[in-house]
Design a protein around this motif. Structure first.
Motif, mmCIF file in Angstrom:
data_model
loop_
_atom_site.group_PDB
_atom_site.id
_atom_site.type_symbol
_atom_site.label_atom_id
_atom_site.label_comp_id
_atom_site.label_asym_id
_atom_site.label_seq_id
_atom_site.Cartn_x
_atom_site.Cartn_y
_atom_site.Cartn_z
ATOM 1 N N ILE A 388 0.837 -1.198 0.000
ATOM 2 C CA ILE A 388 0.000 0.000 0.000
ATOM 3 C C ILE A 388 0.875 1.252 0.000
ATOM 4 C CG2 ILE A 388 -1.624 1.348 1.402
ATOM 5 C CD1 ILE A 388 -2.891 -1.308 2.252
ATOM 6 N N GLY A 389 1.931 1.243 0.814
ATOM 7 C CA GLY A 389 2.853 2.376 0.843
ATOM 8 C C GLY A 389 3.516 2.619 -0.494
ATOM 9 N N SER A 390 3.921 1.547 -1.181
ATOM 10 C CA SER A 390 4.570 1.684 -2.492
ATOM 11 C C SER A 390 3.605 2.228 -3.537
ATOM 12 C CB SER A 390 5.117 0.326 -2.951
ATOM 13 O OG SER A 390 6.127 -0.131 -2.086
ATOM 14 N N LEU A 391 2.377 1.730 -3.546
ATOM 15 C CA LEU A 391 1.390 2.197 -4.513
ATOM 16 C C LEU A 391 1.026 3.664 -4.294
ATOM 17 C CD1 LEU A 391 -0.916 -0.945 -4.583
ATOM 18 C CD2 LEU A 391 0.317 -0.016 -6.551
ATOM 19 N N MET A 392 0.886 4.063 -3.046
ATOM 20 C CA MET A 392 0.527 5.444 -2.756
ATOM 21 C C MET A 392 1.674 6.412 -3.036
ATOM 22 S SD MET A 392 -2.651 5.587 -1.804
ATOM 23 C CE MET A 392 -2.792 7.152 -0.954
ATOM 24 N N SER A 393 2.893 5.884 -3.218
ATOM 25 C CA SER A 393 4.044 6.734 -3.539
ATOM 26 C C SER A 393 4.079 7.122 -5.007
ATOM 27 C CB SER A 393 5.348 6.016 -3.168
ATOM 28 O OG SER A 393 5.390 5.708 -1.798
ATOM 29 N N CYS A 394 3.168 6.592 -5.810
ATOM 30 C CA CYS A 394 3.125 6.890 -7.239
ATOM 31 C C CYS A 394 2.760 8.362 -7.459
ATOM 32 C CB CYS A 394 2.111 5.975 -7.925
ATOM 33 S SG CYS A 394 1.928 6.268 -9.676
ATOM 34 N N LYS A 395 3.591 9.077 -8.166
ATOM 35 C CA LYS A 395 3.375 10.514 -8.405
ATOM 36 C C LYS A 395 2.774 10.764 -9.780
ATOM 37 C CE LYS A 395 5.151 11.934 -4.498
ATOM 38 N NZ LYS A 395 4.380 12.685 -3.511
ATOM 39 N N GLY A 396 3.515 10.359 -10.817
ATOM 40 C CA GLY A 396 2.980 10.445 -12.171
ATOM 41 C C GLY A 396 2.588 11.844 -12.601
ATOM 42 N N LEU A 397 1.534 11.897 -13.398
ATOM 43 C CA LEU A 397 1.168 13.148 -14.055
ATOM 44 C C LEU A 397 0.545 14.170 -13.123
ATOM 45 C CD1 LEU A 397 -2.092 12.595 -14.361
ATOM 46 C CD2 LEU A 397 -1.338 11.263 -16.312
ATOM 47 N N VAL A 398 -0.010 13.732 -11.982
ATOM 48 C CA VAL A 398 -0.665 14.692 -11.099
ATOM 49 C C VAL A 398 0.362 15.652 -10.483
ATOM 50 C CG1 VAL A 398 -2.038 14.960 -9.012
ATOM 51 C CG2 VAL A 398 -2.572 13.130 -10.612
ATOM 52 N N GLU A 399 1.505 15.113 -10.043
ATOM 53 C CA GLU A 399 2.541 16.007 -9.513
ATOM 54 C C GLU A 399 3.079 16.922 -10.605
ATOM 55 O OE1 GLU A 399 6.787 16.064 -7.102
ATOM 56 O OE2 GLU A 399 5.783 14.153 -7.432
ATOM 57 N N LEU A 400 3.194 16.405 -11.820
ATOM 58 C CA LEU A 400 3.665 17.240 -12.926
ATOM 59 C C LEU A 400 2.708 18.403 -13.188
ATOM 60 C CD1 LEU A 400 4.956 14.473 -15.326
ATOM 61 C CD2 LEU A 400 6.333 16.133 -14.099
ATOM 62 N N ILE A 401 1.408 18.150 -13.043
ATOM 63 C CA ILE A 401 0.432 19.232 -13.187
ATOM 64 C C ILE A 401 0.651 20.278 -12.098
ATOM 65 C CG2 ILE A 401 -2.018 19.801 -13.058
ATOM 66 C CD1 ILE A 401 -2.576 17.021 -14.287
ATOM 67 N N VAL A 402 0.861 19.817 -10.865
ATOM 68 C CA VAL A 402 1.124 20.729 -9.752
ATOM 69 C C VAL A 402 2.379 21.550 -10.025
ATOM 70 C CG1 VAL A 402 1.707 20.861 -7.303
ATOM 71 C CG2 VAL A 402 -0.038 19.245 -8.075
ATOM 72 N N VAL A 405 1.836 24.204 -12.673
ATOM 73 C CA VAL A 405 1.092 25.339 -12.110
ATOM 74 C C VAL A 405 2.047 26.235 -11.322
ATOM 75 C CG1 VAL A 405 -0.699 26.004 -10.459
ATOM 76 C CG2 VAL A 405 -1.116 24.131 -12.050
ATOM 77 N N GLY A 406 2.922 25.619 -10.529
ATOM 78 C CA GLY A 406 3.898 26.392 -9.763
ATOM 79 C C GLY A 406 4.883 27.136 -10.643
ATOM 80 N N LEU A 407 5.312 26.512 -11.755
ATOM 81 C CA LEU A 407 6.254 27.159 -12.669
ATOM 82 C C LEU A 407 5.601 28.340 -13.378
ATOM 83 C CD1 LEU A 407 9.099 26.997 -13.980
ATOM 84 C CD2 LEU A 407 8.058 25.600 -15.775
ATOM 85 N N SER A 408 4.358 28.137 -13.865
ATOM 86 C CA SER A 408 3.668 29.225 -14.571
ATOM 87 C C SER A 408 3.320 30.372 -13.635
ATOM 88 C CB SER A 408 2.402 28.694 -15.243
ATOM 89 O OG SER A 408 1.482 28.209 -14.273
ATOM 90 N N ALA A 409 3.156 30.074 -12.339
ATOM 91 C CA ALA A 409 2.842 31.124 -11.361
ATOM 92 C C ALA A 409 4.094 31.846 -10.876
ATOM 93 C CB ALA A 409 2.099 30.525 -10.166
ATOM 94 N N GLY A 410 5.282 31.378 -11.298
ATOM 95 C CA GLY A 410 6.524 32.014 -10.884
ATOM 96 C C GLY A 410 7.010 31.589 -9.517
ATOM 97 N N ILE A 411 6.417 30.545 -8.950
ATOM 98 C CA ILE A 411 6.817 30.073 -7.626
ATOM 99 C C ILE A 411 8.087 29.227 -7.713
ATOM 100 C CG2 ILE A 411 6.101 28.748 -5.597
ATOM 101 C CD1 ILE A 411 4.597 31.346 -6.056
ATOM 102 N N LEU A 412 8.195 28.404 -8.735
ATOM 103 C CA LEU A 412 9.341 27.519 -8.905
ATOM 104 C C LEU A 412 10.274 28.073 -9.972
ATOM 105 C CD1 LEU A 412 7.504 24.052 -9.013
ATOM 106 C CD2 LEU A 412 8.447 25.215 -7.014
ATOM 107 N N SER A 413 11.566 27.996 -9.711
ATOM 108 C CA SER A 413 12.543 28.317 -10.743
ATOM 109 C C SER A 413 12.689 27.114 -11.674
ATOM 110 C CB SER A 413 13.889 28.651 -10.105
ATOM 111 O OG SER A 413 14.434 27.510 -9.454
#
Length: 515
Positions: A388-402, A405-413
């Motif tokens: 369960i811990g390994s499966l929930m560690s899956c990031k994939g496209l959802v983190e990339l969307i986040v 959003v952070g890059l376009s908002a100027g939060i992330l370099s």
């Protein structure tokens, strides 16, 4: 104004009437890859062909090692970006010229809205309710611990890599959300491919992933609102307006859409053209509203998916109509844009790589540790809990969307963005091998084999309740689990194993076994 709306306006202002003299094209000696605002279709087709060909070839390779397609799409984008092909002289100027990227971004964001709509269609609150005792514990632990780790790591990251003009609170929120979120759509596909949907582990992970996604998108909406607001009071108004729009969708619009589905026969016979038209209008209308409110267009699309009626397999029919086009054309475009913003060449010194290792280690240990301990506490064996811990560690496209959003908002370099993209790819890549190692087929337990930690008195009460709920036809009520000795109910049981279908409660599993 939001990014989605601004892109549409900027493109519209640059379009002029196409001149008849341009019709000669290649026969007149023109460069087919030359960008022209009056005719952006040519370069867009070239870009689309390059992107689809690259990602599909990589998908064929990664499929052999049982990796999800998102890995191929992200790595394909990185290869086409400044990390690899972008270093070839003339490649970027001819294939991905800077002036053409707003057009590519517009199509990619339309696809992203469609994708978030499909994610909303897959989410069924009934799944959470039926498995709340187990899944809520896993979901909360799987968000709280990673969020804490992300918030702690954001302090040195901020001082080392982020411009002081960016507020630390905003950066900390984005880092925490990126750490705590789980890629529910990718998770569904991994569970399906590994044949885990009919196991207790699969049902709990699916339920926890739904809850995790809902909380994660809410936190991201909060983060975007704080970024777009000039003050705390403005952020409060943005959030209250967003809540008001959400309530409008969840109640009057949802009930109206349910009435329309029944009136047009879409529930019994599949979605009609009129129902599809109204649904698509609600989708993009909601995306437009949340974008101009100051949150993001994807939240409106996500809400539009949630309010679609769950009757008569309507959501499945809608998904089948849209999913192929979204996965073949739109999503590869979006992830290629992520790759064009990812430059692994910026990870060029020891301190940067030390932070990359820290980001990956803390992201995995936070998700894996929190979910594993919570699952073990809920009554699973260590083998099942670690799965369960390994499966929930899956990031994939959802983190990339986040991250986008952070890059376009100027939060992330761009450097920090590249570090987190590498972390998302690595953790997603690890998911399937880790699950196969920890939970091989011969060690798996089906739903009916799971024993919860309840005492004998509670167990007898559950059996008594089950006996009262059995109808005269020998079948448990349709919003409950089926009785296995009836053919009709067995079919209902089979349908409940699909994504978004109903999970089985503990007492119902015991009842099924006794029969």
């Amino acid at each position: 104004m939001g990014e989605f709306s601004s892109t549409i306006i900027s493109i519209a202002s640059g379009i002029r009437k196409r001149a008849a003299t341009e019709q000669g094209g290649l026969l007149d000696g023109q460069d087919p890859t030359a960008f022209n605002t009056a005719d952006p279709l040519r370069i867009w087709i070239v870009q689309l062909g390059v992107i689809i060909l690259t990602t599909q070839l990589l998908a064929l390779l990664f499929r052999k090692i049982r990796q999800p397609k998102v890995i191929a799409e992200v790595i394909g984008g990185i290869i086409l970006g400044p990390t690899a092909f972008g270093r070839i002289p003339g490649f970027k100027n001819h294939i991905f010229p800077l002036d053409s990227q707003p057009y590519l971004s517009l199509v990619a964001n339309i696809g992203l809205c469609l994708f978030l709509f499909l994610v909303g269609l897959e989410i069924d609150a009934a799944v959470i309710r039926r498995n709340a005792r187990l899944s809520v514990t896993v979901a909360l632990a799987g968000m709280a611990l990673p969020f804490g780790f992300g918030a702690a790591l954001s302090v040195p990251l901020y001082h080392q890599f982020i411009d002081p003009s960016v507020k630390f609170t905003n950066f900390m929120l984005f880092t925490g959300v990126a750490y705590s979120i789980t890629a529910f759509p990718v998770l569904c596909r991994i569970l399906t491919e590994l044949k885990l949907l009919d196991t207790t582990v699969g049902i709990v992970v699916l339920s926890a992933g739904v809850g995790n996604d809902i909380v994660g998108w809410t936190l991201l909406a909060l983060s975007v609102a704080l970024v777009n607001a000039g003050s705390g009071l403005e952020a409060l108004w943005i959030l209250l307006t967003c809540v008001g729009w959400t309530l409008l969708l969840l109640f009057p619009v949802k009930y109206s859409l349910r009435w329309l589905a029944r009136r047009t026969g879409s529930v019994a016979n599949g979605p009609t053209m009129f129902f599809m038209t109204v649904t698509i209008l609600i989708l993009f209308g909601s995306a437009f509203m949340t974008d101009i409110i100051g949150v993001h267009a994807i939240f409106g699309a996500f809400l539009a998916g949630i309010i679609v009626p769950r009757e008569g397999n309507l959501t499945i029919a809608l998904t089948e109509k849209l999913e192929d086009m979204v996965s073949i054309i739109f999503l590869p475009l979006y992830f290629t844009l992520s790759g064009l913003s990812t430059d692994l060449g910026l990870l060029n010194n020891g301190i940067t790589w030390a932070y990359v290792v820290a980001i990956c280690s803390l992201a995995y240990s936070g998700k894996f540790g929190g979910c594993t301990i919570a699952a073990r506490f809920a009554g699973f064996s260590w083998r099942e809990a670690s799965t369960i811990g390994s499966l929930m560690s899956c990031k994939g496209l959802v983190e990339l969307i986040v991250l986008n959003v952070g890059l376009s908002a100027g939060i992330l370099s761009q450097r920090v963005f590249s570090m987190f993209v590498l972390e998302a790819v690595l953790l997603t890549f690890m998911t399937t091998p880790a699950v196969l190692l920890l939970y091989p087929p011969e060690k798996r337990r089906k739903e009916g084999q799971f024993r919860s930690r309840i005492d004998d008195h509670d167990r007898e009460q559950h059996y008594a309740t089950a006996a009262l709920e059995v109808s005269v036809h020998g079948c448990v009520r349709q919003d409950r689990a089926p009785a296995w000795d009836d053919g009709t109910c067995a079919a209902h049981a089979a349908s409940s194993a699909r994504i978004g279908g109903s999970g089985l409660g503990d007492w119902e599993l015991e009842t099924a076994e006794r029969k």
